[in-house]
Design a protein around this motif. Structure first.
Motif, PDB file in Angstrom:
ATOM      1  N   GLY A  15       0.815  -1.230   0.000  1.00 40.29           N
ATOM      2  CA  GLY A  15       0.000   0.000   0.000  1.00 40.29           C
ATOM      3  C   GLY A  15       0.839   1.266   0.000  1.00 40.29           C
ATOM      4  O   GLY A  15       0.515   2.233  -0.689  1.00 40.29           O
ATOM      5  N   LEU A  16       1.944   1.251   0.749  1.00 40.47           N
ATOM      6  CA  LEU A  16       2.756   2.469   0.835  1.00 40.47           C
ATOM      7  C   LEU A  16       3.742   2.579  -0.323  1.00 40.47           C
ATOM      8  O   LEU A  16       4.384   3.617  -0.503  1.00 40.47           O
ATOM      9  CB  LEU A  16       3.491   2.543   2.182  1.00 40.47           C
ATOM     10  N   SER A  17       3.879   1.503  -1.113  1.00 35.21           N
ATOM     11  CA  SER A  17       4.748   1.578  -2.306  1.00 35.21           C
ATOM     12  C   SER A  17       3.948   1.996  -3.539  1.00 35.21           C
ATOM     13  O   SER A  17       4.510   2.259  -4.591  1.00 35.21           O
ATOM     14  CB  SER A  17       5.378   0.201  -2.605  1.00 35.21           C
ATOM     15  N   ALA A  18       2.622   2.021  -3.409  1.00 32.94           N
ATOM     16  CA  ALA A  18       1.787   2.356  -4.576  1.00 32.94           C
ATOM     17  C   ALA A  18       1.953   3.835  -4.936  1.00 32.94           C
ATOM     18  O   ALA A  18       2.338   4.647  -4.094  1.00 32.94           O
ATOM     19  CB  ALA A  18       0.323   2.070  -4.251  1.00 32.94           C
ATOM     20  N   ALA A 225       7.874   0.682  12.760  1.00 35.81           N
ATOM     21  CA  ALA A 225       7.973   1.879  11.916  1.00 35.81           C
ATOM     22  C   ALA A 225       8.247   3.087  12.796  1.00 35.81           C
ATOM     23  O   ALA A 225       8.130   3.003  14.030  1.00 35.81           O
ATOM     24  CB  ALA A 225       6.671   2.071  11.136  1.00 35.81           C
ATOM     25  N   ASN A 226       8.644   4.191  12.163  1.00 34.56           N
ATOM     26  CA  ASN A 226       8.941   5.392  12.972  1.00 34.56           C
ATOM     27  C   ASN A 226       8.111   6.584  12.504  1.00 34.56           C
ATOM     28  O   ASN A 226       8.641   7.662  12.267  1.00 34.56           O
ATOM     29  CB  ASN A 226      10.439   5.697  12.952  1.00 34.56           C
ATOM     30  N   PHE A 227       6.806   6.376  12.351  1.00 32.48           N
ATOM     31  CA  PHE A 227       5.913   7.480  11.998  1.00 32.48           C
ATOM     32  C   PHE A 227       5.886   8.491  13.142  1.00 32.48           C
ATOM     33  O   PHE A 227       5.732   8.095  14.305  1.00 32.48           O
ATOM     34  CB  PHE A 227       4.480   6.975  11.782  1.00 32.48           C
ATOM     35  N   ASN A 228       5.987   9.763  12.811  1.00 34.02           N
ATOM     36  CA  ASN A 228       5.781  10.833  13.782  1.00 34.02           C
ATOM     37  C   ASN A 228       4.332  11.310  13.626  1.00 34.02           C
ATOM     38  O   ASN A 228       3.981  11.941  12.624  1.00 34.02           O
ATOM     39  CB  ASN A 228       6.778  11.970  13.493  1.00 34.02           C
ATOM     40  N   GLU A 256      10.532  10.900   5.616  1.00 41.33           N
ATOM     41  CA  GLU A 256      10.921   9.525   5.293  1.00 41.33           C
ATOM     42  C   GLU A 256      10.529   8.649   6.482  1.00 41.33           C
ATOM     43  O   GLU A 256      10.774   9.025   7.626  1.00 41.33           O
ATOM     44  CB  GLU A 256      12.456   9.511   5.146  1.00 41.33           C
ATOM     45  N   VAL A 257       9.919   7.500   6.205  1.00 42.21           N
ATOM     46  CA  VAL A 257       9.563   6.595   7.309  1.00 42.21           C
ATOM     47  C   VAL A 257      10.150   5.224   7.020  1.00 42.21           C
ATOM     48  O   VAL A 257      10.044   4.719   5.896  1.00 42.21           O
ATOM     49  CB  VAL A 257       8.025   6.508   7.466  1.00 42.21           C
ATOM     50  N   ARG A 258      10.774   4.635   8.019  1.00 39.30           N
ATOM     51  CA  ARG A 258      11.407   3.321   7.856  1.00 39.30           C
ATOM     52  C   ARG A 258      10.576   2.227   8.494  1.00 39.30           C
ATOM     53  O   ARG A 258       9.843   2.462   9.454  1.00 39.30           O
ATOM     54  CB  ARG A 258      12.782   3.304   8.546  1.00 39.30           C
ATOM     55  N   LEU A 259      10.718   1.005   7.982  1.00 35.16           N
ATOM     56  CA  LEU A 259      10.161  -0.169   8.666  1.00 35.16           C
ATOM     57  C   LEU A 259      11.356  -0.937   9.214  1.00 35.16           C
ATOM     58  O   LEU A 259      12.235  -1.346   8.449  1.00 35.16           O
ATOM     59  CB  LEU A 259       9.400  -1.084   7.692  1.00 35.16           C
ATOM     60  N   ALA A 260      11.373  -1.172  10.528  1.00 35.69           N
ATOM     61  CA  ALA A 260      12.516  -1.838  11.160  1.00 35.69           C
ATOM     62  C   ALA A 260      12.729  -3.230  10.576  1.00 35.69           C
ATOM     63  O   ALA A 260      11.765  -3.881  10.152  1.00 35.69           O
ATOM     64  CB  ALA A 260      12.278  -1.938  12.666  1.00 35.69           C
ATOM     65  N   ASP A 263      14.341  -3.622   4.354  1.00 34.68           N
ATOM     66  CA  ASP A 263      15.046  -2.611   3.557  1.00 34.68           C
ATOM     67  C   ASP A 263      14.094  -1.512   3.132  1.00 34.68           C
ATOM     68  O   ASP A 263      14.440  -0.659   2.334  1.00 34.68           O
ATOM     69  CB  ASP A 263      15.637  -3.268   2.296  1.00 34.68           C
ATOM     70  N   PHE A 264      12.863  -1.547   3.661  1.00 30.27           N
ATOM     71  CA  PHE A 264      11.858  -0.621   3.151  1.00 30.27           C
ATOM     72  C   PHE A 264      11.837   0.697   3.905  1.00 30.27           C
ATOM     73  O   PHE A 264      11.831   0.730   5.136  1.00 30.27           O
ATOM     74  CB  PHE A 264      10.462  -1.247   3.232  1.00 30.27           C
ATOM     75  N   SER A 265      11.853   1.772   3.118  1.00 30.30           N
ATOM     76  CA  SER A 265      11.550   3.077   3.689  1.00 30.30           C
ATOM     77  C   SER A 265      10.651   3.791   2.684  1.00 30.30           C
ATOM     78  O   SER A 265      10.655   3.474   1.490  1.00 30.30           O
ATOM     79  CB  SER A 265      12.821   3.863   3.985  1.00 30.30           C
ATOM     80  N   PHE A 266       9.843   4.694   3.178  1.00 27.61           N
ATOM     81  CA  PHE A 266       8.836   5.330   2.319  1.00 27.61           C
ATOM     82  C   PHE A 266       8.965   6.834   2.413  1.00 27.61           C
ATOM     83  O   PHE A 266       9.077   7.380   3.523  1.00 27.61           O
ATOM     84  CB  PHE A 266       7.418   4.903   2.751  1.00 27.61           C
ATOM     85  N   HIS A 267       8.914   7.464   1.249  1.00 23.94           N
ATOM     86  CA  HIS A 267       8.986   8.918   1.235  1.00 23.94           C
ATOM     87  C   HIS A 267       7.575   9.491   1.167  1.00 23.94           C
ATOM     88  O   HIS A 267       6.743   9.028   0.387  1.00 23.94           O
ATOM     89  CB  HIS A 267       9.807   9.408   0.035  1.00 23.94           C
ATOM     90  N   PHE A 268       7.303  10.474   2.003  1.00 22.51           N
ATOM     91  CA  PHE A 268       6.023  11.188   1.954  1.00 22.51           C
ATOM     92  C   PHE A 268       6.322  12.637   1.621  1.00 22.51           C
ATOM     93  O   PHE A 268       7.050  13.309   2.361  1.00 22.51           O
ATOM     94  CB  PHE A 268       5.309  11.119   3.315  1.00 22.51           C
ATOM     95  N   ALA A 269       5.769  13.088   0.494  1.00 22.61           N
ATOM     96  CA  ALA A 269       5.924  14.514   0.157  1.00 22.61           C
ATOM     97  C   ALA A 269       4.965  15.308   1.048  1.00 22.61           C
ATOM     98  O   ALA A 269       3.980  14.759   1.554  1.00 22.61           O
ATOM     99  CB  ALA A 269       5.582  14.726  -1.303  1.00 22.61           C
TER     100      ALA A 269
END
Ligand code: AVI
Length: 316
Positions: A15-18, A225-228, A256-260, A263-269
């Motif tokens: 979902g977050l890679s879409a 994950a490290n969502f703020n 940027e949010v990482r999943l512990a 290797d996945f991290s997601f960029h949010f504009a």
């Protein structure tokens, strides 16, 4: 409903890679999410619960008549939760000496234990046979082993959370799990004044926002994950032309949010959306189409006094 962490992780990554990020609303309901949902149901703005309660409390006699079942029969409830909605219907049937078994199904053993204890205390003559597991596995088993007629309950307007194709698939599965003569009573939220609908979701207390943000908290808790949470807001809008209330989380900054342990991290504009939920409001025409598409006919529509919500009886 609790899901296996691996499925959760996989769905989050997809979902977050879409290109247009999304998360499934089925993941709202961990323990904390279920508690927040209870708060939502108690808000004055969230009319759905009151409307359905009114229908089941004041029209239990008509609902029972409409079944025209031989006794004994089964009432099988999918996702019974705390049983608050169904209580009035069960209480009415017992007061009339109707002979039936109540079979609530839920994936959570804990939820079933609590519901059974509550009902044994408040309705001691109720024959309750809780089943823990996947809805369709339990329904399939019951279809094979139980010869009595069954009324399936799928209440609360949950069908609205399934996008169109998924709603069709779910109805097909219900149909396949039912014997000829079984019936389905389904709670469905109706199209109405758009302001009423909008206010139920963009609530002034911030509870619905907290409900959505809990999804980020859950990813932090369960997936490392490290969502703020301060960097996300909640947004929803209602389109009265198609009856879709859509909910989103909005990124308040470039982040940027990482999943512990992956290797996945997601960029949010900044201002980027994550679609979290659809809460579809139906017209009667659409309800009839939903029924026809999956081999049902709507035989009765029970409505609250404001005509906001319906519990409709689907006959196979
Ligand atoms: C569970 N479901 C029917 C609720 C709804 O109205 O779509 C979930 C909900 N989402 C925000 N508020 C309530």
């Amino acid at each position: 409903m609790k899901n296996m962490p691996n499925t959760f992780k996989k769905d989050v990554i997809v979902g977050l890679s879409a290109k247009e990020k999304y998360l499934s609303s089925k993941y709202f309901y961990d323990d904390e999410g279920s508690r927040i949902f209870k708060e939502i149901m108690e808000m004055a703005e969230y009319y759905l619960s009151d409307c359905e309660y009114e229908i089941l409390a004041t029209q239990a006699d008509k609902i029972f008549e409409s079944l025209a079942f031989d006794q004994p029969f089964n009432i099988i409830e999918l996702g019974a939760g705390d049983g608050a909605k169904t209580f009035k219907l069960l209480e009415f049937l017992l007061s009339k000496g109707v002979n039936f078994d109540y079979i609530p199904i839920d994936i959570s053993q804990e939820a079933m234990n609590m519901l059974s204890q509550q009902l044994q205390k408040n309705l001691p003559s109720l024959k309750i046979k809780p089943a823990v597991g996947d809805y369709f596995e339990v329904l399939g088993q019951l279809k094979k082993t139980n010869k009595h007629q069954s009324l399936l309950l799928f209440l609360g307007g949950n069908i609205g959370n399934y996008p169109k194709e998924e709603a069709f698939r779910l109805m097909d599965l219900f149909n396949q799990s039912m014997k000829a003569g079984d019936k389905l009573l389904m709670g469905i939220d109706l199209q109405k004044n758009p302001q009423v609908i909008y206010q139920a979701y963009s609530d002034p207390h911030g509870i619905t926002k907290r409900f959505n943000l809990n999804l980020l908290k859950r990813m932090n808790r369960e997936l490392g994950a490290n969502f703020n949470l301060n960097e996300f807001d909640f947004y929803c809008y209602y389109n009265p032309r198609n009856g879709e209330l859509l909910s989103y989380l909005v990124s308040l900054s470039d982040q940027e949010v990482r999943l512990a342990n992956t290797d996945f991290s997601f960029h949010f504009a900044k201002d980027e959306l994550i679609w979290t939920e659809q809460s579809k409001k139906y017209s009667f025409k659409e309800i009839d189409m939903l029924a026809k598409h999956s081999g049902f006919e709507v035989s009765h529509r029970f409505m609250d006094s404001k005509r906001y919500f319906t519990d409709s009886l689907f006959v196979k």
